[in-house]
Design a protein around this motif. Structure first.
Motif, PDB file in Angstrom:
ATOM      1  N   LEU A  99       0.822  -1.196   0.000  1.00  0.00           N
ATOM      2  CA  LEU A  99       0.000   0.000   0.000  1.00  0.00           C
ATOM      3  C   LEU A  99       0.868   1.263   0.000  1.00  0.00           C
ATOM      4  O   LEU A  99       0.603   2.213  -0.752  1.00  0.00           O
ATOM      5  CB  LEU A  99      -0.929  -0.008   1.218  1.00  0.00           C
ATOM      6  N   ILE A 100       1.908   1.285   0.801  1.00  0.00           N
ATOM      7  CA  ILE A 100       2.832   2.426   0.850  1.00  0.00           C
ATOM      8  C   ILE A 100       3.525   2.592  -0.500  1.00  0.00           C
ATOM      9  O   ILE A 100       3.660   3.713  -1.011  1.00  0.00           O
ATOM     10  CB  ILE A 100       3.867   2.245   1.980  1.00  0.00           C
ATOM     11  N   ALA A 101       3.973   1.487  -1.113  1.00  0.00           N
ATOM     12  CA  ALA A 101       4.644   1.567  -2.407  1.00  0.00           C
ATOM     13  C   ALA A 101       3.703   2.095  -3.484  1.00  0.00           C
ATOM     14  O   ALA A 101       4.094   2.926  -4.315  1.00  0.00           O
ATOM     15  CB  ALA A 101       5.188   0.196  -2.802  1.00  0.00           C
ATOM     16  N   ALA A 102       2.453   1.647  -3.473  1.00  0.00           N
ATOM     17  CA  ALA A 102       1.482   2.120  -4.459  1.00  0.00           C
ATOM     18  C   ALA A 102       1.202   3.607  -4.267  1.00  0.00           C
ATOM     19  O   ALA A 102       1.123   4.372  -5.236  1.00  0.00           O
ATOM     20  CB  ALA A 102       0.191   1.314  -4.355  1.00  0.00           C
ATOM     21  N   ALA A 103       1.074   4.041  -3.024  1.00  0.00           N
ATOM     22  CA  ALA A 103       0.817   5.452  -2.748  1.00  0.00           C
ATOM     23  C   ALA A 103       1.994   6.322  -3.197  1.00  0.00           C
ATOM     24  O   ALA A 103       1.805   7.390  -3.793  1.00  0.00           O
ATOM     25  CB  ALA A 103       0.544   5.657  -1.259  1.00  0.00           C
ATOM     26  N   ALA A 104       3.201   5.858  -2.941  1.00  0.00           N
ATOM     27  CA  ALA A 104       4.380   6.619  -3.357  1.00  0.00           C
ATOM     28  C   ALA A 104       4.463   6.697  -4.876  1.00  0.00           C
ATOM     29  O   ALA A 104       4.801   7.750  -5.441  1.00  0.00           O
ATOM     30  CB  ALA A 104       5.642   5.984  -2.793  1.00  0.00           C
ATOM     31  N   THR A 105       4.131   5.595  -5.558  1.00  0.00           N
ATOM     32  CA  THR A 105       4.149   5.589  -7.022  1.00  0.00           C
ATOM     33  C   THR A 105       3.135   6.574  -7.581  1.00  0.00           C
ATOM     34  O   THR A 105       3.433   7.348  -8.511  1.00  0.00           O
ATOM     35  CB  THR A 105       3.862   4.175  -7.557  1.00  0.00           C
ATOM     36  N   LEU A 106       1.917   6.578  -7.046  1.00  0.00           N
ATOM     37  CA  LEU A 106       0.898   7.517  -7.505  1.00  0.00           C
ATOM     38  C   LEU A 106       1.309   8.963  -7.240  1.00  0.00           C
ATOM     39  O   LEU A 106       1.129   9.842  -8.092  1.00  0.00           O
ATOM     40  CB  LEU A 106      -0.438   7.219  -6.842  1.00  0.00           C
ATOM     41  N   LEU A 107       1.863   9.231  -6.090  1.00  0.00           N
ATOM     42  CA  LEU A 107       2.311  10.577  -5.746  1.00  0.00           C
ATOM     43  C   LEU A 107       3.388  11.058  -6.713  1.00  0.00           C
ATOM     44  O   LEU A 107       3.317  12.182  -7.225  1.00  0.00           O
ATOM     45  CB  LEU A 107       2.834  10.607  -4.311  1.00  0.00           C
ATOM     46  N   LEU A 108       4.366  10.208  -7.007  1.00  0.00           N
ATOM     47  CA  LEU A 108       5.432  10.594  -7.923  1.00  0.00           C
ATOM     48  C   LEU A 108       4.915  10.752  -9.348  1.00  0.00           C
ATOM     49  O   LEU A 108       5.381  11.621 -10.090  1.00  0.00           O
ATOM     50  CB  LEU A 108       6.565   9.571  -7.870  1.00  0.00           C
ATOM     51  N   THR A 109       3.945   9.926  -9.730  1.00  0.00           N
ATOM     52  CA  THR A 109       3.385  10.022 -11.081  1.00  0.00           C
ATOM     53  C   THR A 109       2.633  11.335 -11.261  1.00  0.00           C
ATOM     54  O   THR A 109       2.835  12.056 -12.246  1.00  0.00           O
ATOM     55  CB  THR A 109       2.445   8.832 -11.353  1.00  0.00           C
ATOM     56  N   PHE A 110       1.744  11.656 -10.335  1.00  0.00           N
ATOM     57  CA  PHE A 110       0.928  12.859 -10.473  1.00  0.00           C
ATOM     58  C   PHE A 110       1.690  14.141 -10.207  1.00  0.00           C
ATOM     59  O   PHE A 110       1.280  15.213 -10.649  1.00  0.00           O
ATOM     60  CB  PHE A 110      -0.307  12.768  -9.580  1.00  0.00           C
ATOM     61  N   SER A 111       2.811  14.050  -9.493  1.00  0.00           N
ATOM     62  CA  SER A 111       3.596  15.262  -9.255  1.00  0.00           C
ATOM     63  C   SER A 111       4.527  15.575 -10.420  1.00  0.00           C
ATOM     64  O   SER A 111       5.124  16.646 -10.465  1.00  0.00           O
ATOM     65  CB  SER A 111       4.403  15.130  -7.964  1.00  0.00           C
ATOM     66  N   GLY A 112       4.662  14.667 -11.386  1.00  0.00           N
ATOM     67  CA  GLY A 112       5.470  14.923 -12.570  1.00  0.00           C
ATOM     68  C   GLY A 112       6.918  14.525 -12.434  1.00  0.00           C
ATOM     69  O   GLY A 112       7.736  14.823 -13.311  1.00  0.00           O
ATOM     70  N   VAL A 113       7.264  13.855 -11.368  1.00  0.00           N
ATOM     71  CA  VAL A 113       8.658  13.454 -11.170  1.00  0.00           C
ATOM     72  C   VAL A 113       9.081  12.464 -12.247  1.00  0.00           C
ATOM     73  O   VAL A 113      10.170  12.577 -12.826  1.00  0.00           O
ATOM     74  CB  VAL A 113       8.860  12.848  -9.758  1.00  0.00           C
TER      75      VAL A 113
END
Length: 160
Positions: A99-113
């Motif tokens: 769950l933490i890994a999925a949340a981090a992936t979504l955060l990085l994707t939507f932030s444009g990193v």
């Protein structure tokens, strides 16, 4: 390092050694090959007096059953065996980590990193086009050699 004699190993095999000395001998046995040889000789000499297992397979099964019981039960201060709690807390479970890994992936994707990383990677992969073509040393030597040969040919042509 103190080495133990063959007679000391023989008394160890016969179980004639007491508490702390026994522990010292056992810890020394793990580190010393010379004493291991003495121990193995003492065991082979004393082997005839050791108890014989009537059924080796059942002995192994009994030992493994006891080991599994020890894993299931722990000794409490009141000497009553209680089952060991095997339930892990929520942050020690694999699903929490996914769950933490999925949340981090979504955060990085939507932030444009990830987009900026992709842009940077393509810039690194693309060849650097400079306005000026840089010659290698070998090309420079070849060009000078041809220029020198051309000048020699012109001199020869002027002499004729």
């Amino acid at each position: 390092m103190k080495h133990y004699s063959y007679d000391e190993w023989l008394s160890y095999v016969k179980d004639e050694v007491i508490g702390t000395i026994r522990e010292e001998i056992e810890s020394h046995l793990y580190t010393c090959d010379q004493c291991l040889e003495h121990y193995l000789q003492a065991v082979s000499e004393h082997e005839s007096s050791l108890p014989v297992l009537s059924n080796e397979n059942s002995f192994t099964d009994l030992v493994m059953a006891e080991v599994s019981k020890q894993k299931e039960f722990t000794e409490s201060p009141t000497a009553v065996k209680q089952p060991v709690k095997t339930k892990k807390s929520f942050y020690q479970q694999a699903s929490f980590h996914y769950l933490i890994a999925a949340a981090a992936t979504l955060l990085l994707t939507f932030s444009g990193v990830f987009q900026s990383l992709a842009t940077y990677a393509s810039a690194v992969e693309a060849p650097q086009h400079s306005k000026e073509k840089k010659h290698t040393v070998t090309e420079g030597v070849i060009d000078k050699t041809f220029a020198w040969m051309d000048s020699l040919e012109k001199k020869e042509a002027n002499k004729k």
